[in-house]
Design an enzyme around this catalytic site. Structure first.
Site, PDB file in Angstrom:
ATOM      1  N   GLY A  34      37.237  36.102  50.737  1.00 55.26           N
ATOM      2  CA  GLY A  34      36.734  34.767  50.528  1.00 55.26           C
ATOM      3  C   GLY A  34      35.549  34.524  50.151  1.00 55.26           C
ATOM      4  O   GLY A  34      34.806  33.458  50.182  1.00 55.26           O
ATOM      5  N   TRP A  36      34.541  34.657  46.844  1.00 51.43           N
ATOM      6  CA  TRP A  36      34.270  33.509  45.856  1.00 51.43           C
ATOM      7  C   TRP A  36      34.339  32.199  46.464  1.00 51.43           C
ATOM      8  O   TRP A  36      33.501  31.296  45.847  1.00 51.43           O
ATOM      9  CB  TRP A  36      35.478  33.660  44.672  1.00 51.43           C
ATOM     10  N   ASP A  54      45.768  32.935  48.579  1.00 54.35           N
ATOM     11  CA  ASP A  54      45.934  34.216  48.793  1.00 54.35           C
ATOM     12  C   ASP A  54      47.280  34.734  49.834  1.00 54.35           C
ATOM     13  O   ASP A  54      47.507  34.158  50.588  1.00 54.35           O
ATOM     14  CB  ASP A  54      44.521  35.063  49.265  1.00 54.35           C
ATOM     15  N   ASP A  72      52.121  33.360  48.448  1.00 56.54           N
ATOM     16  CA  ASP A  72      52.254  34.119  47.081  1.00 56.54           C
ATOM     17  C   ASP A  72      52.178  33.123  45.783  1.00 56.54           C
ATOM     18  O   ASP A  72      52.900  32.063  45.715  1.00 56.54           O
ATOM     19  CB  ASP A  72      53.501  34.725  46.936  1.00 56.54           C
ATOM     20  N   ASP A  95      40.575  35.867  40.858  1.00 52.17           N
ATOM     21  CA  ASP A  95      40.285  36.963  40.900  1.00 52.17           C
ATOM     22  C   ASP A  95      41.264  37.825  41.457  1.00 52.17           C
ATOM     23  O   ASP A  95      41.303  38.790  41.836  1.00 52.17           O
ATOM     24  CB  ASP A  95      38.877  37.168  42.072  1.00 52.17           C
ATOM     25  N   LYS A 135      40.005  37.225  36.415  1.00 54.58           N
ATOM     26  CA  LYS A 135      39.939  38.628  36.164  1.00 54.58           C
ATOM     27  C   LYS A 135      40.866  39.215  35.452  1.00 54.58           C
ATOM     28  O   LYS A 135      42.012  38.726  35.744  1.00 54.58           O
ATOM     29  CB  LYS A 135      39.459  39.221  37.420  1.00 54.58           C
TER      30      LYS A 135
HETATM   31  N1  SAM Z   1      37.503  36.964  45.051  1.00 53.30           N
HETATM   32  C1  SAM Z   1      37.950  37.394  46.293  1.00 53.30           C
HETATM   33  C2  SAM Z   1      36.438  37.308  47.172  1.00 53.30           C
HETATM   34  O1  SAM Z   1      35.526  37.140  46.694  1.00 53.30           O
HETATM   35  O2  SAM Z   1      36.734  37.394  48.354  1.00 53.30           O
HETATM   36  C3  SAM Z   1      38.505  38.778  46.233  1.00 53.30           C
HETATM   37  C4  SAM Z   1      39.688  38.938  45.494  1.00 53.30           C
HETATM   38  S1  SAM Z   1      40.631  40.409  45.539  1.00 53.30           S
HETATM   39  C5  SAM Z   1      39.892  41.070  44.658  1.00 53.30           C
HETATM   40  C6  SAM Z   1      42.237  39.921  45.055  1.00 53.30           C
HETATM   41  C7  SAM Z   1      43.239  39.484  45.759  1.00 53.30           C
HETATM   42  O3  SAM Z   1      44.445  38.834  45.100  1.00 53.30           O
HETATM   43  C8  SAM Z   1      43.582  39.762  47.046  1.00 53.30           C
HETATM   44  O4  SAM Z   1      43.086  39.434  48.290  1.00 53.30           O
HETATM   45  C9  SAM Z   1      45.223  39.938  46.717  1.00 53.30           C
HETATM   46  O5  SAM Z   1      45.797  39.514  48.100  1.00 53.30           O
HETATM   47  C10 SAM Z   1      45.369  38.717  45.940  1.00 53.30           C
HETATM   48  N2  SAM Z   1      46.749  38.571  45.454  1.00 53.30           N
HETATM   49  C11 SAM Z   1      47.354  39.547  44.788  1.00 53.30           C
HETATM   50  N3  SAM Z   1      48.601  39.220  44.185  1.00 53.30           N
HETATM   51  C12 SAM Z   1      48.566  37.812  44.705  1.00 53.30           C
HETATM   52  C13 SAM Z   1      49.670  36.671  44.707  1.00 53.30           C
HETATM   53  N4  SAM Z   1      50.854  36.838  43.940  1.00 53.30           N
HETATM   54  N5  SAM Z   1      49.488  35.629  45.168  1.00 53.30           N
HETATM   55  C14 SAM Z   1      48.241  35.391  45.927  1.00 53.30           C
HETATM   56  N6  SAM Z   1      47.279  36.264  46.037  1.00 53.30           N
HETATM   57  C15 SAM Z   1      47.336  37.379  45.366  1.00 53.30           C
END
Ligand code: SAM
Length: 180
Positions: A34, A36, A54, A72, A95, A135
């Site tokens: 969380g 961002w 997420d 998802d 992200d 990203k």
């Molecule tokens: N920006 C966030 C922060 O500042 O706290 C960090 C994000 S982290 C690098 C990447 C996130 O992408 C993970 O929490 C992962 O669960 C999520 N993610 C990956 N595939 C996903 C999907 N298909 N649907 C939703 N979220 C997904």
């Protein structure tokens, strides 16, 4: 403090590119834990709001301008939930990242696949003039993606990691000022 170190990255990028502004409606894809979303909430103030999506639930952000959706992002069910909250956003930030397996090509392909889903959705739900920051794990598909972005946005910037992290395959792309 913020829930992630990534928060500082968004602060830095937003200072430079002004993707999020006061009063904006912001969609944050792959938002857990969380960080961002916290930064975005500060910028939009009480006049705007942030929708964070997420796979993992986002907990501990007690802000009435924050809407969290657990699920998802690649499914229609979740996309419909996002649209029900708000049909048109001022900014989309993502992200979102796959689990990395350490094989560069595979990590890139998985990342690109997620990014393309977010991009397709962004085209429908981002208002004209809005910006899209995301990203990507670097790889050969980046070139084609950027070519496509250049048709949908007036200005596309590729942000590579700084010198201290040259080994990283993580890049950010800021697609600014959506054409239509
Ligand atoms: N920006 C966030 C922060 O500042 O706290 C960090 C994000 S982290 C690098 C990447 C996130 O992408 C993970 O929490 C992962 O669960 C999520 N993610 C990956 N595939 C996903 C999907 N298909 N649907 C939703 N979220 C997904």
């Amino acid at each position: 403090g913020y829930k992630s170190r990534a928060a500082y990255k968004l602060k830095e990028l937003n200072t430079k590119y002004k993707i999020i502004k006061n009063g904006y409606k912001v969609l944050d894809c792959g938002a857990a834990p969380g960080g961002w979303s916290q930064v975005a909430l500060e910028i939009v103030s009480d006049k705007g709001f942030v929708v964070g999506v997420d796979l993992n639930p986002i907990t501990g952000i007690n802000n009435k301008n924050f809407i969290s959706i657990a699920g998802d992002f690649t499914t229609d069910e979740i996309l419909n939930q996002v649209l029900n909250v708000c049909p048109l956003y001022d900014a989309v930030i993502s992200d979102i990242a796959p689990h990395t397996i350490g094989i560069r090509d595979a990590d890139h392909t998985n990342s690109l696949e997620l990014v393309e889903k977010v991009y397709d959705f962004t085209i429908k739900t981002l208002k004209k003039g809005g910006s899209f920051l995301f990203k990507l794990f670097e790889g050969e598909g980046r070139k084609g993606l950027v070519e496509r972005l250049k048709k949908d946005f007036k200005d596309v910037r590729i942000i590579k990691p700084d010198a201290t992290r040259q080994g990283s395959m993580e890049i950010y792309i800021a697609a600014l000022n959506k054409v239509n």
